[in-house]
Scaffold this motif. Structure first.
Motif, PDB file in Angstrom:
ATOM      1  N   GLN A 167     104.460   5.303 -23.438  1.00  0.00           N
ATOM      2  CA  GLN A 167     104.793   5.716 -24.803  1.00  0.00           C
ATOM      3  C   GLN A 167     103.561   6.339 -25.473  1.00  0.00           C
ATOM      4  O   GLN A 167     103.650   7.384 -26.111  1.00  0.00           O
TER       5      GLN A 167
ATOM      6  N   PHE B  45      99.762  -5.128 -21.951  1.00  0.00           N
ATOM      7  CA  PHE B  45     101.037  -4.444 -22.123  1.00  0.00           C
ATOM      8  C   PHE B  45     101.512  -3.925 -20.776  1.00  0.00           C
ATOM      9  O   PHE B  45     100.815  -4.033 -19.766  1.00  0.00           O
TER      10      PHE B  45
ATOM     11  N   GLU C 205     104.987   0.682 -22.597  1.00  0.00           N
ATOM     12  CA  GLU C 205     104.116   0.881 -23.760  1.00  0.00           C
ATOM     13  C   GLU C 205     102.992   1.869 -23.436  1.00  0.00           C
ATOM     14  O   GLU C 205     102.649   2.724 -24.254  1.00  0.00           O
TER      15      GLU C 205
END
Length: 141
Positions: free
Chosen positions: A68, A61, A65
């Motif tokens: 997050q 990723f 991400e």
């Protein structure tokens, strides 16, 4: 005279690399402290926008991400920290404004000690180093 000039250039170059190695070592220590606390500001500073991260769980990723996940949990209060991170066997290879940093990540809690072989590729832009690629692999005993 030319030999003296070349020698001076080599000395200046090796000094710059030594300074960069010290800076990368300090950056890693700062990051591991921040990762222990799940500090979003430290994560944001450490990872480049174009980061490619391959986790020890086999997932790939990017920074968005990763951030997050960090932001959703937020920074941990001291009482909630149960795993502390440090490094062993640090190696740094530098190629101008690019460096490869490899180390054993050590996660220590009251119950266990985990080890991961981590490596990252860093690029120096505008005087600061950031990781553009990261690989984490659980170390076999």
């Amino acid at each position: 005279m030319r030999a003296i000039f070349i020698t001076l250039l080599l000395l200046m170059s090796s000094t710059a690399y030594a300074d960069d190695r010290a800076e990368l070592t300090a950056l890693l220590a700062e990051f591991l402290d921040g990762a222990t606390r799940n500090d979003p500001a430290v994560h944001n500073k450490y990872w480049a926008e174009e980061l490619i991260y391959t986790s020890s769980a086999g997932r790939r990723f990017g920074k968005a991400e990763l951030m997050q996940g960090v932001n959703s949990r937020g920074e941990l209060p001291a009482a909630e920290i149960n795993m502390r991170y440090s490094s062993e066997d640090l190696q740094i290879l530098q190629y101008g404004d690019t460096a490869v940093v490899a180390f054993t990540l050590v996660g220590t809690s009251a119950q266990e000690t985990l080890r991961f072989l981590n490596s990252g590729t860093f690029v120096k832009r505008n005087g600061k180093w950031q990781a553009v690629n990261w690989q984490a692999t659980r170390k076999l005993d």
